[in-house]
Design an enzyme around this catalytic site. Sequence first.
Site, PDB file in Angstrom:
ATOM      1  N   TYR A 142       0.765  -1.072   0.037  1.00 60.19           N
ATOM      2  CA  TYR A 142       0.072   0.133  -0.085  1.00 60.19           C
ATOM      3  C   TYR A 142       0.889   1.278  -0.026  1.00 60.19           C
ATOM      4  CZ  TYR A 142      -3.348   3.480   1.730  1.00 60.19           C
ATOM      5  OH  TYR A 142      -4.330   4.553   1.900  1.00 60.19           O
ATOM      6  N   ASP A 237       9.605   2.777  -1.016  1.00 54.21           N
ATOM      7  CA  ASP A 237       8.504   3.519  -0.356  1.00 54.21           C
ATOM      8  C   ASP A 237       8.864   3.269   1.399  1.00 54.21           C
ATOM      9  OD1 ASP A 237       5.096   3.341  -0.029  1.00 54.21           O
ATOM     10  OD2 ASP A 237       6.282   4.307   1.203  1.00 54.21           O
ATOM     11  N   LYS A 265       5.283   9.475   8.252  1.00 55.14           N
ATOM     12  CA  LYS A 265       5.094   8.987   9.629  1.00 55.14           C
ATOM     13  C   LYS A 265       6.250   9.639  10.524  1.00 55.14           C
ATOM     14  CE  LYS A 265       2.789   4.903   7.667  1.00 55.14           C
ATOM     15  NZ  LYS A 265       1.163   4.933   8.100  1.00 55.14           N
TER      16      LYS A 265
HETATM   17  P1  KE4 Z   1      -0.548   8.406   4.215  1.00 50.89           P
HETATM   18  O1  KE4 Z   1      -1.098   8.995   3.306  1.00 50.89           O
HETATM   19  O2  KE4 Z   1      -1.419   7.541   5.108  1.00 50.89           O
HETATM   20  O3  KE4 Z   1       0.346   9.364   5.208  1.00 50.89           O
HETATM   21  O4  KE4 Z   1       0.619   7.394   3.959  1.00 50.89           O
HETATM   22  C1  KE4 Z   1       0.210   6.429   2.805  1.00 50.89           C
HETATM   23  C2  KE4 Z   1       1.142   5.192   3.015  1.00 50.89           C
HETATM   24  C3  KE4 Z   1       2.396   5.209   2.027  1.00 50.89           C
HETATM   25  N1  KE4 Z   1       3.254   4.179   2.045  1.00 50.89           N
HETATM   26  C4  KE4 Z   1       3.086   3.169   3.145  1.00 50.89           C
HETATM   27  C5  KE4 Z   1       4.291   2.117   3.217  1.00 50.89           C
HETATM   28  C6  KE4 Z   1       2.075   3.406   4.312  1.00 50.89           C
HETATM   29  O5  KE4 Z   1       2.265   2.306   5.105  1.00 50.89           O
HETATM   30  C7  KE4 Z   1       1.123   4.292   4.008  1.00 50.89           C
HETATM   31  C8  KE4 Z   1      -0.021   4.424   5.041  1.00 50.89           C
HETATM   32  N2  KE4 Z   1       0.124   3.535   6.178  1.00 50.89           N
HETATM   33  C9  KE4 Z   1      -1.260   3.139   6.649  1.00 50.89           C
HETATM   34  C10 KE4 Z   1      -1.126   2.050   7.598  1.00 50.89           C
HETATM   35  N3  KE4 Z   1      -0.450   0.799   6.969  1.00 50.89           N
HETATM   36  C11 KE4 Z   1      -1.971   4.423   7.293  1.00 50.89           C
HETATM   37  C12 KE4 Z   1      -2.956   4.215   8.124  1.00 50.89           C
HETATM   38  C13 KE4 Z   1      -4.381   4.522   7.579  1.00 50.89           C
HETATM   39  O6  KE4 Z   1      -4.556   4.353   6.452  1.00 50.89           O
HETATM   40  O7  KE4 Z   1      -5.197   4.789   8.130  1.00 50.89           O
END
Ligand code: KE4
Length: 433
Positions: A142, A237, A265
């Site tokens: 993701y 990523d 993060k």
């Molecule tokens: P954000 O747009 O949520 O800040 O980041 C997206 C993203 C991009 N790349 C990786 C490897 C990620 O894990 C994420 C976001 N992670 C999820 C949890 N696995 C966010 C939690 C959520 O969607 O509420």
Amino acid sequence: MQLSRQLQQRAETLLPGGVDSPVRAFRAVGGEPPFVVRAEGAYLWDADGNRYLDYFGSWGPMILGHAARQVVRAVQEAAARGVSFGASTPTEADLAEMVRRAFPSVEMLRFVSSGTEATMSAIRLARAFTRRKYFIKFEGCYHGHSDALLVKAGSGIATLGIPGSAGVPEETIQHTLALPYNNIAAVEEAFARYKDQIACIIVEPVVGNAGCIPPNPGYLQALRAITEREGTVLIFDEVMTGFRLALGGAQERYCIQPDMTCLGKILGGGLPCGAFGGRADIMQMLAPLGPVYQAGTLSGNPLAMAAGIATVGTLIENRETVYPRLENVSAAVADGVAKIAREAGVLLTTNRVGSMFTWFFTGEAVTDYDSASRSNTKQFAAFHRAMLEAGVWLPPSQFEAAFLGLAHGEEETRATLAAAKEAMNRVAALETR
Ligand code: KE4
């Protein structure tokens, strides 16, 4: 749980599912999500005053623990000077220098407000730099919710068991090639079929969004060799793994130099912050220098910079002790629960890299999304519920990684294993029904 229930009911009249991000709705594990009102160290408190040991840490950022004094003070002091200017500030370069120190492959970078913005911008740059349209991602990974990436994605998509997202036209994803993770033959096949047409590979170097899945030995090295041979941009990523698996993330741990890196993060210490960066020759294609447009009202926001500088600064100053400590506590927790499962006769596969880990309720090795998806999610849900009732809050999905931070220690390990003993017995009892 009375107040949380009332808050959930009110929230549902205003926010779809009562949440601002789907995984928070507990749909995969059942029960009612507690509403958090305060956090400190390794703990969360809900509206009813219940305390929980936190194993998702805001989905990664809280590596120092919640409300770390140096982070709170930095944000308070920054806020007193104004919360946003929409103009350049010294702190953006301060944090960028720290990133470059931790990630030598990042010669230049740009801050954005989320990991989603970071990955979608990196792919746009790679497409412009190579003048190619196709890109490769991997099933179960993701990278945020931009349209072209919502193909066989992990995290909330996998949690809800949906193939992708409505509202994404076929045309938008026609150049997205989703391949199985840990399978080099599939990558070679794609390059043979789309010779000289693949702009980039974007990969979670250690998958967190299908649950934790480490790269097979040699896998990342093979991706690096193939992308070099093919003139394809390799994007790591590291939104989740950056600053977590090592100060320099997975690329430090596995000694790989990607062409571009996405961060988020921990980078913002819990405030909205992401970044994409890498080779200067690629980054210099970005407006205002070059033809690739990208922008953001709150990019480089002073409060996010302050929280990031306080967080990353702490990790840099203490890198010799931080990562061994995280390793030791994570091993004690992850392996302790694995032992409890064996004693209870519950099939469990434990995948862990540093302080990100997942207990898959399956007897088989979990090396890609297919094997992860064969886990017994009913058992996971029962385990999650029992642990929550015992005051241990795991990520509410079999397809998410658990995290711990520097505020987790021996006391937290003891409490977790005590709760797991009871919870695992409840899972074992499920077997008989
Ligand atoms: P954000 O747009 O949520 O800040 O980041 C997206 C993203 C991009 N790349 C990786 C490897 C990620 O894990 C994420 C976001 N992670 C999820 C949890 N696995 C966010 C939690 C959520 O969607 O509420």
